[in-house]
Write an enzyme that holds these catalytic residues in place. Structure first.
Site, PDB file in Angstrom:
ATOM      1  N   ASP A  16      28.365 -52.289  86.118  1.00 15.30           N
ATOM      2  CA  ASP A  16      27.054 -52.590  86.701  1.00 15.30           C
ATOM      3  C   ASP A  16      26.890 -51.828  88.021  1.00 15.30           C
ATOM      4  O   ASP A  16      25.815 -51.320  88.349  1.00 15.30           O
ATOM      5  CB  ASP A  16      26.923 -54.106  86.938  1.00 15.30           C
ATOM      6  CG  ASP A  16      25.490 -54.605  86.816  1.00 15.30           C
ATOM      7  OD1 ASP A  16      24.575 -53.867  87.207  1.00 15.30           O
ATOM      8  OD2 ASP A  16      25.283 -55.736  86.356  1.00 15.30           O
ATOM      9  N   HIS A  19      25.198 -48.315  88.429  1.00 18.00           N
ATOM     10  CA  HIS A  19      23.768 -48.174  88.743  1.00 18.00           C
ATOM     11  C   HIS A  19      23.559 -47.875  90.227  1.00 18.00           C
ATOM     12  O   HIS A  19      22.683 -47.105  90.604  1.00 18.00           O
ATOM     13  CB  HIS A  19      23.011 -49.477  88.434  1.00 18.00           C
ATOM     14  CG  HIS A  19      22.845 -49.769  86.987  1.00 18.00           C
ATOM     15  ND1 HIS A  19      22.075 -48.993  86.158  1.00 18.00           N
ATOM     16  CD2 HIS A  19      23.343 -50.763  86.203  1.00 18.00           C
ATOM     17  CE1 HIS A  19      22.094 -49.510  84.926  1.00 18.00           C
ATOM     18  NE2 HIS A  19      22.866 -50.581  84.930  1.00 18.00           N
ATOM     19  N   HIS A 196      26.585 -64.303  84.326  1.00 17.77           N
ATOM     20  CA  HIS A 196      26.493 -63.032  85.052  1.00 17.77           C
ATOM     21  C   HIS A 196      25.229 -63.095  85.895  1.00 17.77           C
ATOM     22  O   HIS A 196      24.129 -63.193  85.365  1.00 17.77           O
ATOM     23  CB  HIS A 196      26.425 -61.897  84.014  1.00 17.77           C
ATOM     24  CG  HIS A 196      26.126 -60.530  84.565  1.00 17.77           C
ATOM     25  ND1 HIS A 196      27.100 -59.569  84.735  1.00 17.77           N
ATOM     26  CD2 HIS A 196      24.969 -59.952  84.977  1.00 17.77           C
ATOM     27  CE1 HIS A 196      26.554 -58.451  85.219  1.00 17.77           C
ATOM     28  NE2 HIS A 196      25.254 -58.655  85.377  1.00 17.77           N
ATOM     29  N   HIS A 198      22.583 -61.912  89.234  1.00 23.26           N
ATOM     30  CA  HIS A 198      22.123 -60.858  90.147  1.00 23.26           C
ATOM     31  C   HIS A 198      21.502 -61.517  91.366  1.00 23.26           C
ATOM     32  O   HIS A 198      21.013 -62.646  91.297  1.00 23.26           O
ATOM     33  CB  HIS A 198      21.138 -59.904  89.456  1.00 23.26           C
ATOM     34  CG  HIS A 198      21.829 -58.834  88.681  1.00 23.26           C
ATOM     35  ND1 HIS A 198      22.218 -57.636  89.243  1.00 23.26           N
ATOM     36  CD2 HIS A 198      22.234 -58.790  87.394  1.00 23.26           C
ATOM     37  CE1 HIS A 198      22.827 -56.900  88.317  1.00 23.26           C
ATOM     38  NE2 HIS A 198      22.854 -57.571  87.188  1.00 23.26           N
ATOM     39  N   TYR A 287      12.022 -56.113  84.048  1.00 23.72           N
ATOM     40  CA  TYR A 287      12.994 -55.026  83.985  1.00 23.72           C
ATOM     41  C   TYR A 287      12.804 -54.051  85.138  1.00 23.72           C
ATOM     42  O   TYR A 287      11.663 -53.715  85.483  1.00 23.72           O
ATOM     43  CB  TYR A 287      12.804 -54.224  82.689  1.00 23.72           C
ATOM     44  CG  TYR A 287      13.225 -54.944  81.473  1.00 23.72           C
ATOM     45  CD1 TYR A 287      14.499 -54.785  80.955  1.00 23.72           C
ATOM     46  CD2 TYR A 287      12.343 -55.803  80.840  1.00 23.72           C
ATOM     47  CE1 TYR A 287      14.882 -55.460  79.817  1.00 23.72           C
ATOM     48  CE2 TYR A 287      12.718 -56.489  79.700  1.00 23.72           C
ATOM     49  CZ  TYR A 287      13.990 -56.315  79.198  1.00 23.72           C
ATOM     50  OH  TYR A 287      14.366 -56.986  78.077  1.00 23.72           O
TER      51      TYR A 287
END
Lengths: 343, 343
Positions: A16, A19, A196, A198, A287
């Protein structure tokens, strides 16, 4: 010696986190990070392009280094840690999965949109056939109601997944929403449940602790928040918070602090802050790929890109529906014009 | 027009945030930030040296600009927002409080260590006599048990405080600890209850939301996390999270996002990340001023500074007891030597 662990952490900075640095990892960097994570006794280290195996492309960003070389490097220095890969069916294929398996990985995580678990069937089955641990990874989990999430998770379990993850890709879930999702999965699945997070709404740590409280035992973190958007649950901070709460991670806290400061921080090209872009994505729950499209449409129609993103979030528009963005912008403008003329 | 607000936010970037930039605010910066905050309809803006009025000194760091000039600047551009100051008795005095009052501030926050509320009596009384709103600010709130905190808060209320804050100076409180503290104050006080978080364990936002849930109505935030240590609850993110939860802040979200990105971010000299130093302070629950002393003692005794800080946290050592740091280091060494010889 076996380490007692209440939760098993998967470190995602080498996937991840890719990115956050434009997929520019070098073999030397991966060797250094993986070696240090192994030394700190982190159970799993995920290594892949940010968008999973075979993600390197014009569309998703080209990797500086062939990811198979990075996986090989991580495997070569890992004595305690097991190496994992991510695969999004449609981007990665069985071919890359077999190739990674031959390099000595232990786990493959098969990721789909939260409502599309059915496309993971073959890849999860192949993962098991290859003798690997299989994880189903339900992305954008905030976009489905709890019942739908349970249904999709059960599909992944039926394909052979050893673990199913609730993946808050946009950092849009609130703690009470994580709680009900993990609780529902724990109540309806036999397999392990993972989370998971963010940090777009500054809630990655809180959501992770709630997930653990509700029985999630597989937890993702990224050292120094190195992940997409505002980054993930910061692993070394998670280890510290768990120690304070009496939750055994089996990970060496001081070593994690040191590798974060001395090995990972220098790799960062820009700090992992919650900036305007990542905040908008978390708030709208969309997104990250929508952002540029929305900005273009906003310019064309002379409106605020945020209004478009928030409307897309409300309509639960998914990846692949980017052409709807212009329609939404046009609708917002005509609604605004109607309101103005009515005043 | 009156704004409906469920909570009243105090923006502390121009006070706590002063730590993050070495107290180097200029009049121009304060004018720009305060004007934008005022335009975004933030109810309170705190302006002072990071350690409160008269904090500018060799010991606490010299301000680039006389704080009275900064306060005056903030007052001059505020139409909606009310300007507040922080005062720590022992650092600031009645003289500075009167001077700030003459400049047109609306609120003074009188801060003491969580067990030393009695030193705030005169300053809170003077605040009320000057016709200002008075806040009692109980710092390092994690260091006192709940009963002690309630007792100290009641003292502040008895002196005339309109609000008493639970201040998590070290970012060391866990959500359940915030919950029991706010709940106890709400159950035992008539006045408003507030919460001021720090992000050292990545829990500032979670702790703030828990505080609001338990009835705290005065909430601190700092734009772009601009505060001591790992920074505070990030204000623009808090406004977004509150909108998601239906909590009315009365603050304009887009304007907050824009001022964070365009006005505050460029002021930052280094990003507000959770680095090793801030993580250790939050994990150990100690004053940031202990860090340098611990590092010196660690070098002298050839041990890890973190072991010293964690031991200081366990013993609840407070500011002013810095001479204990060498003693603790020496004890840790002799304990280690004993263990080694016993093996």
């Amino acid at each position: 010696m076996t380490t007692k662990r209440d939760i098993l952490i998967t470190e995602v900075a080498l996937r991840d986190g890719s990115h956050a640095i434009g997929h520019q990892y070098t073999v030397e960097q991966v060797l250094a990070v993986a070696k240090a994570l192994d030394d700190a006794n982190v159970p799993y280290i995920e290594v892949s392009h940010g968008d999973g195996l075979a993600g390197s492309s014009l569309q998703y960003g080209r990797s500086k280094t062939d990811e198979m070389k990075l996986i090989e490097a991580a495997v070569s220095v890992s004595n305690n840690s097991k190496i994992a890969v991510l695969l999004l069916p449609g981007i990665g294929t069985m071919t890359e999965l077999r190739e990674a398996a031959n390099l000595g990985i232990h786990m493959a995580r098969i990721a789909t949109h939260v409502t599309e678990a059915d496309v993971s069937a073959q890849h999860i089955q192949l993962t098991k056939d290859l003798g690997l641990e299989a994880v189903g990874f339900l992305m954008m989990a905030h976009m489905a109601p709890v019942e739908k999430l349970v249904e999709q998770a059960k599909l992944m379990e039926s394909y052979g997944a050893d673990t199913v993850y609730v993946v808050d890709s946009a950092g849009a879930l609130m703690p009470h929403e994580v709680k009900e999702r993990i609780r529902a999965l724990r109540g309806n699945l036999q397999c392990n449940v993972g989370f998971h997070g963010h940090n777009n709404l500054s809630l990655a740590m809180a959501n992770t602790l709630v997930a653990i409280e509700e029985g999630a035992t597989r937890i993702d973190g990224s050292v120094r928040c190195l992940g997409a958007g505002a980054g993930n649950t910061q692993t070394e901070v998670l280890v510290a918070a768990c120690e304070r709460l009496g939750i055994q991670t089996g990970v060496d806290l001081y070593k994690m602090m040191d590798l974060a400061e001395e090995i990972v921080a220098p790799i960062l090209q820009r700090p992992q802050e919650i900036d305007r872009d990542s905040l908008v994505l978390g708030y709208a729950g969309v997104y990250s790929s929508f952002r540029l499209h929305a900005q273009r449409a906003a310019k064309k129609f002379n409106i605020d890109a945020r209004d478009i993103l928030i409307e897309l979030g409300k309509r639960k528009v998914v990846g692949g529906q980017e052409d709807m963005i212009v329609d939404v912008a046009a609708e917002l403008v005509s609604k605004r014009n109607l309101q103005t003329s009515a005043q």
